[in-house]
Write an enzyme that holds these catalytic residues in place. Structure first.
Site, mmCIF file in Angstrom:
data_model
loop_
_atom_site.group_PDB
_atom_site.id
_atom_site.type_symbol
_atom_site.label_atom_id
_atom_site.label_comp_id
_atom_site.label_asym_id
_atom_site.label_seq_id
_atom_site.Cartn_x
_atom_site.Cartn_y
_atom_site.Cartn_z
ATOM 1 N N ARG A 101 0.947 -1.181 0.295
ATOM 2 C CA ARG A 101 0.006 -0.116 -0.216
ATOM 3 C C ARG A 101 0.911 1.122 0.141
ATOM 4 N NH1 ARG A 101 -5.396 1.410 1.664
ATOM 5 N NH2 ARG A 101 -5.513 3.284 2.603
ATOM 6 N N HIS A 128 -6.865 1.106 -7.101
ATOM 7 C CA HIS A 128 -7.185 0.261 -5.812
ATOM 8 C C HIS A 128 -8.021 -1.041 -6.474
ATOM 9 C CE1 HIS A 128 -7.762 -0.796 -1.707
ATOM 10 N NE2 HIS A 128 -8.615 0.431 -1.679
ATOM 11 N N GLN A 131 -10.092 -3.268 -3.915
ATOM 12 C CA GLN A 131 -11.555 -2.612 -3.613
ATOM 13 C C GLN A 131 -12.423 -2.865 -4.823
ATOM 14 O OE1 GLN A 131 -12.417 -0.573 -0.743
ATOM 15 N NE2 GLN A 131 -14.199 -1.225 -1.373
ATOM 16 N N ASP A 230 -16.680 8.592 -3.256
ATOM 17 C CA ASP A 230 -15.542 8.576 -2.337
ATOM 18 C C ASP A 230 -15.231 9.791 -1.835
ATOM 19 O OD1 ASP A 230 -13.429 7.612 -1.103
ATOM 20 O OD2 ASP A 230 -12.029 7.095 -2.830
ATOM 21 N N CYS A 270 -16.258 3.695 -0.500
ATOM 22 C CA CYS A 270 -15.180 2.762 -0.094
ATOM 23 C C CYS A 270 -14.602 3.019 1.284
ATOM 24 C CB CYS A 270 -14.232 2.659 -0.966
ATOM 25 S SG CYS A 270 -13.305 4.246 -1.579
ATOM 26 N N ARG A 298 -14.082 -6.961 1.713
ATOM 27 C CA ARG A 298 -12.770 -6.889 1.588
ATOM 28 C C ARG A 298 -12.012 -8.113 2.073
ATOM 29 N NH1 ARG A 298 -10.228 -1.963 1.299
ATOM 30 N NH2 ARG A 298 -8.504 -2.964 0.996
#
Length: 315
Positions: A101, A128, A131, A230, A270, A298
């Protein structure tokens, strides 16, 4: 060596396997699940703080019988001048997979190119993918008939993404829409039109026709099966907070805007969500808001991705 750096890194049969395994892992959680990561250690290199990403991966590795090794970027030699390539080569001698990450997407690409173990992109400033696979699985859970084809339930569906349409989530959804046979309508300020980089990648993947961009949020949500947003100020953009809040204000997902989508449309985010900024509290409280299903999934989806990658012989 196969990696998961972007949505299109898995072939269609592998995507189907990920979805099937995610469904199985979720149904069987707490009961016997084959320890597909037994005697394995997966390192997690994080340059960005997180809640869902770190916890879901650590728990997921443990539940698959493996050992998670968390490495803050400051804990290793990257910040003292060791190259990404040397780090990849060294860690490949110790661990069985890398979960990364970070900010620069080139970091995960360089780790994957130099190392000999699978690398999973747990978020970069560009993409991402974990996700997006999770979101698609979460939608399919709602739309597929019991025991039915999860991937088939996604085909022909429309997502509307509002707000900051030039960051990693809309970038990833452009690729995801192409992968899953969906359409995505992006709505944001004119200066947040998708970047040349994601346009070029979409063209290279043959996905030019899966996305549109408009400055009109109501145009974007018309006939949408999912309304998605988001945060407006991503990590690293804090100095732009005041300007972004002013620019994005017309793109808040309000009850009125949400009602302009299909009557059974889902709302997704998310997380973390900032009520009163990108979304109203009323929408967050709506029964068709499934943000916590996304968060839970997730765990199951990422376990499935790791299981698929772990099947390949070590490089």
């Amino acid at each position: 060596m196969k990696h998961f750096l972007k949505e299109t890194d898995l072939q269609s049969h592998e995507v189907a396997e990920v979805f099937a395994l995610a469904r199985e892992f979720k149904a069987k959680r707490g009961r016997h699940v084959p320890p597909v990561l037994a005697q394995q250690t997966w390192a997690m290199i994080f340059s960005k703080s997180s809640t869902r990403t770190r916890v879901s991966f650590e728990v997921g590795i443990h539940e698959l019988g493996g050992n998670p090794l968390f490495l803050n970027r400051n804990d290793i030699q990257l910040d003292r001048g060791e190259s990404i390539e040397d780090t990849a080569k060294v860690l490949s001698r110790f661990v069985h997979g890398l979960i990364v990450r970070t900010h620069d997407h080139s970091d995960v690409e360089r780790l994957a190119a130099a190392g000999s173990v699978p690398v999973i992109n747990a978020l970069t400033d560009f993409l991402h993918p974990c996700q997006i696979y999770t979101d698609a699985f979460t939608m399919a859970e709602r739309w597929a008939e019991r025991g039915g084809d999860l991937l088939a339930s996604l085909k022909g569906r429309k997502i509307a993404f509002l707000g900051d349409t030039a960051c990693n989530m809309p970038n990833s959804w452009i690729l995801g829409a192409g992968m899953f046979g969906m359409q995505i309508a992006l709505a944001g300020p004119a200066e947040f039109e998708p970047t040349a980089e994601i346009k070029a990648l979409a063209t290279a993947e043959g996905f030019d026709d899966v996305y549109t961009f408009t400055t009109d949020p109501f145009e974007a949500v018309k006939d949408a099966d999912v309304v998605y947003t988001d945060v407006w100020v991503s990590m690293g953009k804090e100095e732009e907070t005041k300007a972004r809040l002013a620019q994005m204000a017309p793109y808040q997902v309000t009850e009125e805007l949400f009602a302009s989508a299909k009557p059974d449309a889902l709302f997704m985010h998310c997380l973390p969500a900032h009520a009163g900024e990108e979304v109203s509290q009323g929408v967050l409280d709506n029964e068709r808001c499934i943000i916590f299903d996304q968060a839970e999934n997730r765990l199951h989806t990422q376990k499935a991705i790791m299981a698929v990658l772990a099947q390949q012989p070590r490089g």
